[in-house]
Design an enzyme around this catalytic site. Sequence first.
Site, mmCIF file in Angstrom:
data_model
loop_
_atom_site.group_PDB
_atom_site.id
_atom_site.type_symbol
_atom_site.label_atom_id
_atom_site.label_comp_id
_atom_site.label_asym_id
_atom_site.label_seq_id
_atom_site.Cartn_x
_atom_site.Cartn_y
_atom_site.Cartn_z
ATOM 1 N N ASP A 30 34.866 56.870 40.447
ATOM 2 C CA ASP A 30 34.753 56.235 41.764
ATOM 3 C C ASP A 30 33.354 55.662 41.989
ATOM 4 O O ASP A 30 33.180 54.754 42.797
ATOM 5 C CB ASP A 30 35.061 57.253 42.866
ATOM 6 C CG ASP A 30 36.507 57.707 42.841
ATOM 7 O OD1 ASP A 30 37.379 56.863 42.553
ATOM 8 O OD2 ASP A 30 36.767 58.891 43.097
ATOM 9 N N ASN A 88 34.657 62.327 33.504
ATOM 10 C CA ASN A 88 35.473 63.409 34.052
ATOM 11 C C ASN A 88 36.266 64.074 32.931
ATOM 12 O O ASN A 88 36.134 63.711 31.764
ATOM 13 C CB ASN A 88 36.399 62.885 35.158
ATOM 14 C CG ASN A 88 37.289 61.761 34.673
ATOM 15 O OD1 ASN A 88 38.102 61.925 33.779
ATOM 16 N ND2 ASN A 88 37.111 60.572 35.261
ATOM 17 N N LYS A 100 47.602 52.188 49.688
ATOM 18 C CA LYS A 100 47.431 51.314 48.526
ATOM 19 C C LYS A 100 48.699 50.544 48.171
ATOM 20 O O LYS A 100 48.782 49.938 47.107
ATOM 21 C CB LYS A 100 46.913 52.133 47.345
ATOM 22 C CG LYS A 100 45.590 52.825 47.707
ATOM 23 C CD LYS A 100 44.827 53.348 46.538
ATOM 24 C CE LYS A 100 43.489 53.940 47.002
ATOM 25 N NZ LYS A 100 42.646 54.403 45.910
ATOM 26 N N LYS A 111 16.030 56.092 26.839
ATOM 27 C CA LYS A 111 16.373 57.438 27.293
ATOM 28 C C LYS A 111 15.410 57.892 28.385
ATOM 29 O O LYS A 111 14.185 57.770 28.239
ATOM 30 C CB LYS A 111 16.323 58.414 26.116
ATOM 31 C CG LYS A 111 16.612 59.851 26.512
ATOM 32 C CD LYS A 111 16.478 60.789 25.322
ATOM 33 C CE LYS A 111 16.642 62.236 25.768
ATOM 34 N NZ LYS A 111 16.440 63.174 24.631
ATOM 35 N N PHE A 147 48.673 57.739 40.529
ATOM 36 C CA PHE A 147 48.521 59.179 40.333
ATOM 37 C C PHE A 147 47.470 59.688 41.311
ATOM 38 O O PHE A 147 46.499 58.983 41.605
ATOM 39 C CB PHE A 147 48.075 59.490 38.902
ATOM 40 C CG PHE A 147 49.197 59.821 37.961
ATOM 41 C CD1 PHE A 147 49.354 61.101 37.455
ATOM 42 C CD2 PHE A 147 50.122 58.845 37.606
ATOM 43 C CE1 PHE A 147 50.391 61.403 36.589
ATOM 44 C CE2 PHE A 147 51.161 59.130 36.741
ATOM 45 C CZ PHE A 147 51.295 60.419 36.227
ATOM 46 N N LYS A 186 47.542 58.052 50.164
ATOM 47 C CA LYS A 186 47.236 57.107 49.089
ATOM 48 C C LYS A 186 48.421 56.175 48.836
ATOM 49 O O LYS A 186 48.251 54.979 48.600
ATOM 50 C CB LYS A 186 46.888 57.890 47.821
ATOM 51 C CG LYS A 186 46.291 57.070 46.701
ATOM 52 C CD LYS A 186 45.820 57.991 45.574
ATOM 53 C CE LYS A 186 45.150 57.213 44.454
ATOM 54 N NZ LYS A 186 44.661 58.119 43.384
#
Length: 402
Positions: free
Chosen positions: A279, A209, A341, A289, A323, A337
């Site tokens: 995730d 990301n 959590k 490859k 975060f 969240k």
Amino acid sequence: MVRGKNILLGVSGGIAVYKACALTSKLTQKGANVRVLMTENATKFVSPLTFQALSRNPVYIDTFDEKDPEKIAHIDLADWAEIAIIAPATANIIGKLANGIADDMLSTTLLATRAEVYIAPAMNVHMYANPAVVENMQQLNEWGYHFIEPGAGYLACGYVGKGRLEEPETIIEVIEDHQQNDEPLKGKRVLISAGPTREVIDPVRFLSNRSSGKMGFALAEAAAELGAEVTVVAGPTGNQMKNGGIKRVDVVSAEEMYQAIHRFFPESDIVIKAAAVSDYRPKQTFKEKVKKSGDDLIIEMERTKDILQSLGEEKQHQFLVGFAAETEKVLEYGKGKLEKKNLDAIVINNVSSEGAGFAGDTNIVTYLNRKLEEENLPLASKKAIAENLWKLIIRDMKDELD
């Protein structure tokens, strides 16, 4: 608390410059290493020679007066300073700082320094109350600058009211008190995750990301400055932290980050999970490859371990902060969240907002604690955001202890 400290005294142009002479003398007598940086207008009130004699150091005025060809003077001075004081601070220099204007050596140096900056204003009572000046001071306060409020009394302009530069003894006392109480995290072990993770597909490809780790690193450096013992578990990023006292553990995959975080978690007092962890990961990886063919390539994915969820389930004494990088229903998802959590607080940001996305140097966040008290931190540098987040975390930790 100022003995042995490198103190940069910025003197801007106002009649109160004469008090800066006494401030220089008293700081030097206390054992501080003082270097004075004057604006051109300040020299109209007091000669630079006076400050040179009192500080026993050269006085800086002109950005282009480069005495040492091996150094850029204003950057060298900015890096040298551990504490910066602006006294007197005119409405002009306050306005420059609040708006990022750097048109002389003082403003340029102050924008470049990472030292704690104390601002002691001095001006006419009506100037001090002017909405523009008030707004500029509020902005600087949000960014982490410290103000030493002027006293009230007879002013040089003939008015009576607030705007008189505070006495040198009081300025030093305020700074020493603040410095003494400036390590609220001393003795605390802080664990922070930062950056992205990479999930391998084959020897040349991976899924990842846009996270740069800048926010996590800013939080780590701010924590270290507050006296904490800091460990950072960092995903693959080229960013380097400037504080060499921070322990850094480099990982690549979500699984590696899971293992590293859990290794340090039991001994930690405060845990901030700022990393952007993948995730999902490819269910199958390839040792060679993958060659392109005429067909579409389908990669089956599987869930990675939810690190934050596992920490929320296992936490005992730890203060746990998560975060949430969102693009829609930001507060709704962030609140969900927080509760799901078992977090003590969550930092939520809309990464689609200008100035708040990945890899930038600024951020815009909302801090939400378990009481659902909401604090909005507007656009600012990630360093300033980090410092303000720590103020909120420390506040909430004290509330829980009380």
